[in-house]
Motif scaffolding. Structure first.
Motif, PDB file in Angstrom:
ATOM      1  N   LEU A 106       5.724 -10.172   4.508  1.00  0.00           N
ATOM      2  CA  LEU A 106       6.547  -9.305   3.661  1.00  0.00           C
ATOM      3  C   LEU A 106       6.187  -9.457   2.193  1.00  0.00           C
ATOM      4  CD1 LEU A 106      10.026  -9.643   5.400  1.00  0.00           C
ATOM      5  CD2 LEU A 106       8.499  -7.665   5.408  1.00  0.00           C
ATOM      6  N   ALA A 107       5.850 -10.656   1.781  1.00  0.00           N
ATOM      7  CA  ALA A 107       5.435 -10.880   0.392  1.00  0.00           C
ATOM      8  C   ALA A 107       4.148 -10.123   0.093  1.00  0.00           C
ATOM      9  CB  ALA A 107       5.254 -12.378   0.129  1.00  0.00           C
ATOM     10  N   ARG A 108       3.196 -10.128   1.048  1.00  0.00           N
ATOM     11  CA  ARG A 108       1.944  -9.375   0.849  1.00  0.00           C
ATOM     12  C   ARG A 108       2.205  -7.883   0.776  1.00  0.00           C
ATOM     13  NH1 ARG A 108      -0.029 -13.227   4.470  1.00  0.00           N
ATOM     14  NH2 ARG A 108       0.177 -11.782   6.206  1.00  0.00           N
ATOM     15  N   ILE A 109       3.089  -7.388   1.622  1.00  0.00           N
ATOM     16  CA  ILE A 109       3.423  -5.963   1.597  1.00  0.00           C
ATOM     17  C   ILE A 109       4.064  -5.605   0.264  1.00  0.00           C
ATOM     18  CG2 ILE A 109       4.949  -4.203   2.583  1.00  0.00           C
ATOM     19  CD1 ILE A 109       4.481  -5.581   5.317  1.00  0.00           C
ATOM     20  N   GLY A 110       5.007  -6.431  -0.177  1.00  0.00           N
ATOM     21  CA  GLY A 110       5.670  -6.182  -1.459  1.00  0.00           C
ATOM     22  C   GLY A 110       4.695  -6.220  -2.615  1.00  0.00           C
ATOM     23  N   SER A 111       3.781  -7.166  -2.580  1.00  0.00           N
ATOM     24  CA  SER A 111       2.783  -7.286  -3.637  1.00  0.00           C
ATOM     25  C   SER A 111       1.854  -6.074  -3.658  1.00  0.00           C
ATOM     26  CB  SER A 111       1.982  -8.569  -3.421  1.00  0.00           C
ATOM     27  OG  SER A 111       0.990  -8.703  -4.395  1.00  0.00           O
ATOM     28  N   GLY A 119       0.254  -0.905  -6.136  1.00  0.00           N
ATOM     29  CA  GLY A 119       0.090   0.543  -6.000  1.00  0.00           C
ATOM     30  C   GLY A 119       0.959   1.316  -6.977  1.00  0.00           C
ATOM     31  N   MET A 120       2.194   0.886  -7.134  1.00  0.00           N
ATOM     32  CA  MET A 120       3.101   1.563  -8.068  1.00  0.00           C
ATOM     33  C   MET A 120       2.631   1.394  -9.504  1.00  0.00           C
ATOM     34  SD  MET A 120       5.241   3.290  -6.419  1.00  0.00           S
ATOM     35  CE  MET A 120       6.268   3.769  -7.790  1.00  0.00           C
ATOM     36  N   THR A 121       2.110   0.221  -9.828  1.00  0.00           N
ATOM     37  CA  THR A 121       1.587  -0.006 -11.178  1.00  0.00           C
ATOM     38  C   THR A 121       0.400   0.909 -11.448  1.00  0.00           C
ATOM     39  OG1 THR A 121       2.325  -2.300 -11.157  1.00  0.00           O
ATOM     40  CG2 THR A 121       0.599  -1.742 -12.723  1.00  0.00           C
ATOM     41  N   ALA A 122      -0.507   1.006 -10.493  1.00  0.00           N
ATOM     42  CA  ALA A 122      -1.672   1.881 -10.656  1.00  0.00           C
ATOM     43  C   ALA A 122      -1.243   3.334 -10.812  1.00  0.00           C
ATOM     44  CB  ALA A 122      -2.608   1.734  -9.461  1.00  0.00           C
ATOM     45  N   TYR A 123      -0.263   3.759 -10.018  1.00  0.00           N
ATOM     46  CA  TYR A 123       0.240   5.134 -10.110  1.00  0.00           C
ATOM     47  C   TYR A 123       0.856   5.378 -11.484  1.00  0.00           C
ATOM     48  CZ  TYR A 123       3.292   9.134  -9.575  1.00  0.00           C
ATOM     49  OH  TYR A 123       3.933  10.330  -9.774  1.00  0.00           O
ATOM     50  N   THR A 124       1.655   4.443 -11.955  1.00  0.00           N
ATOM     51  CA  THR A 124       2.334   4.605 -13.242  1.00  0.00           C
ATOM     52  C   THR A 124       1.324   4.681 -14.383  1.00  0.00           C
ATOM     53  OG1 THR A 124       4.235   3.411 -12.395  1.00  0.00           O
ATOM     54  CG2 THR A 124       4.056   3.576 -14.770  1.00  0.00           C
TER      55      THR A 124
END
Length: 81
Positions: A25-30, A35-40
């Motif tokens: 779960l930590a890997r998925i969250g990371s 991905g969200m940072t790259a999108y932003t």
């Protein structure tokens, strides 16, 4: 009367499963956060691209840019072209 015996899993087994689940779960969250940072970051640069594309060729030339260089200029810190 017959008795039924249940074999219990060793305590370490559940501990190991929970550790593996927590790590997964930590890997998925990371990955999601990256991905969200790259999108932003990409999305925030679109405003700069639109602002530069709205300028005339003369205004771009004053900035030392040609129209074909806009994307290269905006993404210059991550695109080594």
């Amino acid at each position: 009367m017959a008795s039924v015996e249940f074999s219990h899993a060793p305590a370490g087994l559940f501990s190991g499963l929970f550790s593996a689940l927590r790590a997964g779960l930590a890997r998925i969250g990371s990955s999601f956060a990256r991905g969200m940072t790259a999108y932003t970051v990409a999305r925030s640069r679109m405003g700069e691209i639109e602002r530069l594309e709205a300028k005339s060729d003369a205004e771009l030339a004053e900035m030392g840019l040609m129209r074909d260089d806009i994307y290269r200029h905006v993404f210059r810190d991550i695109l080594y072209i």
